[in-house]
Design an enzyme around this catalytic site. Structure first.
Site, short mmCIF file in Angstrom:
data_model
loop_
_atom_site.label_atom_id
_atom_site.label_comp_id
_atom_site.label_asym_id
_atom_site.label_seq_id
_atom_site.Cartn_x
_atom_site.Cartn_y
_atom_site.Cartn_z
N ASP A 247 18.62 -2.92 39.05
CA ASP A 247 17.15 -2.32 39.87
C ASP A 247 16.07 -2.40 39.03
O ASP A 247 16.76 -1.71 37.75
CB ASP A 247 17.67 -1.09 40.12
N LYS A 269 12.59 -4.27 42.10
CA LYS A 269 10.75 -4.90 42.48
C LYS A 269 9.63 -4.71 40.64
O LYS A 269 10.73 -3.51 40.28
CB LYS A 269 10.25 -3.79 43.11
N MET A 380 10.57 9.67 46.10
CA MET A 380 9.99 8.55 46.62
C MET A 380 8.70 9.25 47.16
O MET A 380 7.99 9.24 48.50
CB MET A 380 10.90 7.81 47.99
C1 LIG Z 1 15.07 4.31 45.95
S1 LIG Z 1 15.49 6.51 44.80
C2 LIG Z 1 16.88 5.85 44.29
C3 LIG Z 1 17.35 7.12 44.00
C4 LIG Z 1 18.57 7.10 43.18
N1 LIG Z 1 19.62 6.19 43.73
C5 LIG Z 1 19.22 8.69 43.17
O1 LIG Z 1 20.13 8.24 42.90
O2 LIG Z 1 18.22 9.40 42.05
C6 LIG Z 1 14.11 6.65 44.02
C7 LIG Z 1 13.65 7.85 43.64
O3 LIG Z 1 14.38 8.42 43.08
C8 LIG Z 1 13.54 9.44 41.81
N2 LIG Z 1 13.45 9.30 40.98
C9 LIG Z 1 14.71 7.76 40.10
N3 LIG Z 1 14.63 8.47 38.98
C10 LIG Z 1 13.81 9.49 38.50
C11 LIG Z 1 13.16 9.56 37.42
N4 LIG Z 1 13.90 8.94 36.50
N5 LIG Z 1 12.57 11.08 37.18
C12 LIG Z 1 12.22 11.52 38.20
N6 LIG Z 1 11.89 11.17 39.66
C13 LIG Z 1 13.47 9.58 39.94
C14 LIG Z 1 11.99 9.23 42.62
O4 LIG Z 1 11.72 10.18 43.39
C15 LIG Z 1 12.34 7.81 42.83
O5 LIG Z 1 11.11 7.41 44.03
#
Ligand SMILES: C[S@@+](CC[C@H](N)C(=O)[O-])C[C@H]1O[C@@H](n2cnc3c(N)ncnc32)[C@H](O)[C@@H]1O
Length: 461
Positions: A247, A269, A380
């Site tokens: 990803d 993306k 998100m």
């Molecule tokens: C499509 S979701 C995927 C989540 C992922 N599978 C997980 O378990 O963390 C993406 C969202 O995860 C959160 N996210 C992912 N990485 C992050 C980070 N390093 N800091 C804060 N939020 C994060 C945000 O809310 C982002 O919009």
């Protein structure tokens, strides 16, 4: 100093050790182990050396060194701890072109002995070029923990397969593919649990074209960004993978843990570019697995938390592909932790709801979950923060503590705390960049205090 590392075959070769103390005993025993023809020259001998002499494994001359003693030796270790002897032995060895190590005198060493991790026949030598014996043994301890005892029999097994493949005249490219299959198989696991026969059987089937194993897909969680939060299993799979389909959220430092032979494919993306359609990604996974590859599908956080890992798992199973799921640290857990927010806490919060701000019914869902759980984690949420916080303010009251954490665990981590009524404005003013996670509930009020402590703890790193 830049050393040239070698492993010496000293079997039956004349080696002289000067000195009979504790240091000498260590060297004598290691040299006897390498089947060198060792002669110890010292007036007094350590009991360990006496024992080797009695067993007939080394010879001894019970007197001090005399010039001429080194004649014919391949290698000399001077552990006499006597500066006069050190000077003379160094001079004699240099004049005769014999390699010498004068213990604890780097300027009188033509070779140095590394720290060793023994997983015979695998032998790993560690050296700091004499800078820090402490670091050398710390690194050795790390490697020992990393490479368990099973690596010895595993190396021997791979060696046997190699001889067999060469006898059969198997082309080199096919040999390499076989070694890769052996490395990424469960053979080491079988050896570890004492199932040597099963390990040999698996190795035999993997090295014959008819029994060649089909490819596999590993759905692997990459954690929130910091590669230090990757699981050991994830690191092993990355190191062994033929292909890594990742990803956009996966950090370059994490991708750098992929093995040198791994081919990386970005299926996420980035920079406004549309991501590959889900069906295209699944089709590619199936195609690569059917070609016999080990494919790592690397996803940010945990693959099964808003990561579409569930869909991929079902499609792969339906296509008859072997799948392994390796959980990762989800941002839902890591982002609050990075801000010092405990998701549950005795007397404050004993239930958590994790949801996303995306999807048609997300606002209704938010309202229900906010009422049902003590702590609400919203993924998100960045692009719909005004709408999300308006719903939560209406449900919980605008004064409920809230925190927004962006780029958690990454160098640009940013934390904003306040109330649910003001957090959208605060995040906007701070210019918070995605990805970001929203936490709402009484525990969010603990963020500030916790953060200070975390900064202090960070200084230990
Ligand atoms: C499509 S979701 C995927 C989540 C992922 N599978 C997980 O378990 O963390 C993406 C969202 O995860 C959160 N996210 C992912 N990485 C992050 C980070 N390093 N800091 C804060 N939020 C994060 C945000 O809310 C982002 O919009």
């Amino acid at each position: 100093m830049r050393y040239y590392p070698v492993f010496l075959d000293l079997a039956a070769q004349p080696v002289v050790v000067l000195g009979g103390g504790r240091f000498a005993a260590e060297k004598v025993s290691a040299l006897a182990e390498a089947q060198a023809s060792v002669r110890v020259i010292a007036a007094r001998l350590d009991p360990a050396i006496e024992r080797l002499v009695r067993e007939g494994r080394v010879d001894a001359s019970r007197r001090d060194y005399q010039p001429g003693d080194l004649a014919g030796a391949r290698l000399v270790v001077d552990a006499s701890e006597d500066t006069a002897i050190n000077r003379q032995s160094w001079r004699e060895a240099e004049a005769a072109g014999i390699l010498i190590n004068v213990v604890d005198r780097p300027e009188q060493c033509r070779f140095i002995a590394p720290a060793i991790v023994r997983r015979d026949p695998l032998l790993i030598a560690v050296s700091t070029s004499g800078e820090s014996p402490f670091l050398a043994s710390a690194v050795r301890a790390l490697i020992e923990r990393w490479l368990g005892a099973e690596w010895g029999p595993f190396t021997a097994l791979v060696g046997r397969v190699r001889r067999e493949l060469r006898e059969r005249g198997v082309p080199l490219a096919e040999q390499t593919r076989t070694y890769r299959r052996l490395l990424s198989s469960d053979i080491r696991k079988l050896i570890r649990s004492g199932e040597e026969v099963a390990a040999r059987r698996l190795a035999a089937s993997l090295s014959h074209p008819a029994g060649r194993r089909a490819g596999r897909v590993a759905l692997v969680g990459a954690g929130p960004g910091d590669p230090g939060l990757l699981t050991v299993r994830a690191q092993e799979l990355l190191a062994d993978a033929d292909f890594v389909l990742h990803d956009a959220l996966v950090s370059p430092e994490t991708l750098a843990l992929s093995g040198p032979a791994a081919q990386l494919e970005d299926v996420g993306k980035r920079g406004g570019r549309e991501s590959k359609r889900q069906e295209e990604i699944t089709a590619r996974l199936i195609e690569l697995a059917r070609e016999g590859h080990l494919v790592v599908r690397l996803k940010g956080g945990d693959p099964f938390v808003f990561g579409r890992g569930g869909e991929e798992l079902l499609d792969l199973i339906a296509a008859g592909i072997e799948v392994i799921a390796v959980p990762g640290v989800s941002a839902a857990i890591a982002a609050p932790a990075a801000a010092g927010i405990p998701l549950t806490m005795r007397g404050v919060a004993s239930s958590i709801a994790i949801t996303s701000a995306q999807g048609g019914d997300s606002m209704a869902r938010l309202r229900e979950l906010a009422q049902a759980a003590d702590t609400l984690v919203v993924l998100m949420a960045r692009s719909r923060l005004d709408e999300v916080t308006a719903v939560l303010s209406a449900t919980l009251g605008a004064g409920r503590p809230a925190a927004m954490i962006s780029q958690a665990t990454l160098p640009d981590q940013h934390i904003v705390t306040g109330t649910v009524g003001e957090i959208a404005r605060l995040a906007q003013t701070a210019g918070m960049a995605p990805p970001a996670t929203l936490v709402v509930g009484d525990v969010a009020a603990l963020a500030a205090a916790g953060r200070q402590e975390l900064v202090d703890l960070g200084s230990f790193g």
